[in-house]
Design a protein around this motif. Structure first.
Motif, PDB file in Angstrom:
ATOM      1  N   VAL A 115    -125.150 -56.152 -47.150  1.00  0.00           N
ATOM      2  CA  VAL A 115    -126.487 -56.602 -47.506  1.00  0.00           C
ATOM      3  C   VAL A 115    -127.413 -55.394 -47.541  1.00  0.00           C
ATOM      4  O   VAL A 115    -127.412 -54.563 -46.631  1.00  0.00           O
ATOM      5  N   PHE A 116    -128.217 -55.307 -48.589  1.00  0.00           N
ATOM      6  CA  PHE A 116    -129.075 -54.158 -48.840  1.00  0.00           C
ATOM      7  C   PHE A 116    -130.009 -53.877 -47.662  1.00  0.00           C
ATOM      8  O   PHE A 116    -130.603 -54.782 -47.088  1.00  0.00           O
ATOM      9  N   ASN A 117    -130.099 -52.599 -47.327  1.00  0.00           N
ATOM     10  CA  ASN A 117    -131.060 -52.128 -46.338  1.00  0.00           C
ATOM     11  C   ASN A 117    -130.763 -52.632 -44.927  1.00  0.00           C
ATOM     12  O   ASN A 117    -131.673 -52.791 -44.110  1.00  0.00           O
ATOM     13  N   SER A 118    -129.496 -52.901 -44.650  1.00  0.00           N
ATOM     14  CA  SER A 118    -129.126 -53.363 -43.312  1.00  0.00           C
ATOM     15  C   SER A 118    -127.686 -52.969 -43.035  1.00  0.00           C
ATOM     16  O   SER A 118    -126.965 -52.511 -43.915  1.00  0.00           O
ATOM     17  N   GLY A 241    -131.965 -63.244 -52.316  1.00  0.00           N
ATOM     18  CA  GLY A 241    -132.055 -63.830 -50.990  1.00  0.00           C
ATOM     19  C   GLY A 241    -131.736 -62.823 -49.894  1.00  0.00           C
ATOM     20  O   GLY A 241    -132.626 -62.202 -49.317  1.00  0.00           O
ATOM     21  N   LEU A 242    -130.468 -62.633 -49.623  1.00  0.00           N
ATOM     22  CA  LEU A 242    -130.067 -61.759 -48.522  1.00  0.00           C
ATOM     23  C   LEU A 242    -130.597 -60.333 -48.681  1.00  0.00           C
ATOM     24  O   LEU A 242    -131.048 -59.720 -47.700  1.00  0.00           O
ATOM     25  N   ASP A 248    -138.752 -58.943 -46.500  1.00  0.00           N
ATOM     26  CA  ASP A 248    -139.552 -60.171 -46.528  1.00  0.00           C
ATOM     27  C   ASP A 248    -138.643 -61.359 -46.211  1.00  0.00           C
ATOM     28  O   ASP A 248    -138.031 -61.944 -47.102  1.00  0.00           O
ATOM     29  N   MET A 249    -138.581 -61.726 -44.935  1.00  0.00           N
ATOM     30  CA  MET A 249    -137.688 -62.785 -44.491  1.00  0.00           C
ATOM     31  C   MET A 249    -137.998 -64.115 -45.172  1.00  0.00           C
ATOM     32  O   MET A 249    -137.103 -64.836 -45.620  1.00  0.00           O
ATOM     33  N   ASN A 250    -139.272 -64.445 -45.279  1.00  0.00           N
ATOM     34  CA  ASN A 250    -139.645 -65.731 -45.878  1.00  0.00           C
ATOM     35  C   ASN A 250    -139.269 -65.796 -47.354  1.00  0.00           C
ATOM     36  O   ASN A 250    -138.784 -66.829 -47.838  1.00  0.00           O
ATOM     37  N   LYS A 251    -139.490 -64.714 -48.082  1.00  0.00           N
ATOM     38  CA  LYS A 251    -139.133 -64.674 -49.504  1.00  0.00           C
ATOM     39  C   LYS A 251    -137.621 -64.801 -49.684  1.00  0.00           C
ATOM     40  O   LYS A 251    -137.145 -65.540 -50.558  1.00  0.00           O
ATOM     41  N   GLY A 252    -136.866 -64.068 -48.859  1.00  0.00           N
ATOM     42  CA  GLY A 252    -135.411 -64.143 -48.954  1.00  0.00           C
ATOM     43  C   GLY A 252    -134.890 -65.517 -48.615  1.00  0.00           C
ATOM     44  O   GLY A 252    -134.009 -66.062 -49.285  1.00  0.00           O
ATOM     45  N   ARG A 253    -135.443 -66.134 -47.553  1.00  0.00           N
ATOM     46  CA  ARG A 253    -135.012 -67.469 -47.164  1.00  0.00           C
ATOM     47  C   ARG A 253    -135.346 -68.496 -48.242  1.00  0.00           C
ATOM     48  O   ARG A 253    -134.568 -69.428 -48.493  1.00  0.00           O
TER      49      ARG A 253
END
Length: 321
Positions: A115-118, A241-242, A248-253
């Motif tokens: 997952v990107f950036n993680s 999403g992921l 942006d957790m809300n946008k991804g969710r």
């Protein structure tokens, strides 16, 4: 490194280099030194605890042969760095000696995508195929050609055909997750194997009438127009999403929730499909985590849809409310 157009089309290479921005610079130096690495990095395990009367060295040799077959073969025309290879696990559990160097086995296949950036990886495929019959003589080379799926002995060919089939399924799912309909060409390669698959007394899994959960039906679902929205799900779930959740957790969710809405529509049209079952086998635990801290309304809606689509894990989803 793989080259890409700025906005990939359905058949353009997906933006693989973006996957690994989070890796250390020193790792990139190593990766760039091997710009033409193969696409698959597979961990291979062959176990044969249920087989007696056979020299177990044969299975050690087979394990090494499968590992070489998967990892050293070029499966696409794209150039990969070492760091871009797709992480997979193949476990062949040899369960029965059929005689004349032939065996019956179950094959477990797992594949992940970073997952990107993680530092997190998400499961793309986690499935078990219980109908793998094959013949193997120690030190026999494993060979496969898309132009000639079956060689002289169908039982020998069945092992490499099955392995190649799942490689193409993995590649298709992976490419789908990076660009819209990016995996189509690989699903068509899987179809080619199904259409020209080995045939014989102990060989199963390639034909529609042999069951509703086999290689035929997975490939059929992936190319069937009735499931066209599934490919939108793969792209939106992963790229929109992921891959954006770190920023942006809300946008991804919200993108994942929209993916569930699309899957729910598929489920209403085509209940109990193999494709959705395969998706949820890979994603159920992840979905629980994604929605565990969602707003109550989103959590309740997700739990309701998931419990209807993934009956096997319905109790877990209900507890999420």
């Amino acid at each position: 490194m793989k080259t890409n157009s700025p906005r990939p089309t359905a058949h353009a290479p997906r933006p693989r280099p973006m996957r690994y921005i989070f890796l250390a610079f020193s790792f990139w130096l190593l990766a760039f030194s091997s710009a033409h690495a193969q696409e698959i990095r597979a961990n291979v395990t062959v176990v044969a605890g249920q087989v007696t009367g056979v020299d177990k060295k044969v299975f050690t040799t087979l394990q090494n042969a499968i590992k070489e077959f998967l990892n050293n073969r070029r499966w696409t025309n794209d150039s990969y760095t070492v760091g871009e290879r797709i992480e997979c696990n193949f476990m062949l559990n040899v369960q029965q000696d059929l005689g004349s160097n032939a065996y019956k086995a179950a094959l477990t296949i797992q594949a992940t995508r970073p997952v990107f950036n993680s530092g997190y990886v998400t499961s793309l495929l986690n499935t078990q195929d219980n109908n793998v019959a094959f013949r193997y003589v120690e030190f026999q080379p494993l060979e496969f050609s898309d132009n000639r799926v079956v060689a002289n002995d169908p039982m020998v060919s069945n092992l490499t055909a099955t392995l190649a089939y799942y490689v193409y399924i993995i590649l298709g799912l992976d490419y789908d997750s990076f660009s819209p309909r990016g995996g189509d060409d690989f699903f068509k390669k899987a179809l080619n194997i199904v259409s020209n698959a080995p045939d014989g007394k102990d060989i199963a899994g390639w034909k529609a009438f042999e069951g509703n959960r086999n290689r035929y039906w997975l490939q059929d679902n992936l190319l069937n127009a009735k499931f066209s929205r599934f490919h939108d799900v793969m792209y939106q779930y992963h790229r929109q999403g992921l891959d954006v959740m770190y920023d942006d957790m809300n946008k991804g969710r919200a993108a994942v929730m929209n993916s569930l809405n699309m899957l729910y529509a598929i489920q209403q049209d085509i209940p109990n499909s193999m494709l959705l079952q395969t998706f949820f086998t890979a994603k159920s635990d992840e979905l629980l985590k994604i929605f565990s801290k969602a707003p109550p309304q989103d959590k309740s809606r997700a739990a309701q849809m998931l419990a209807q689509m993934d009956i096997t894990n319905a109790n877990k989803y209900q507890q999420m409310k």
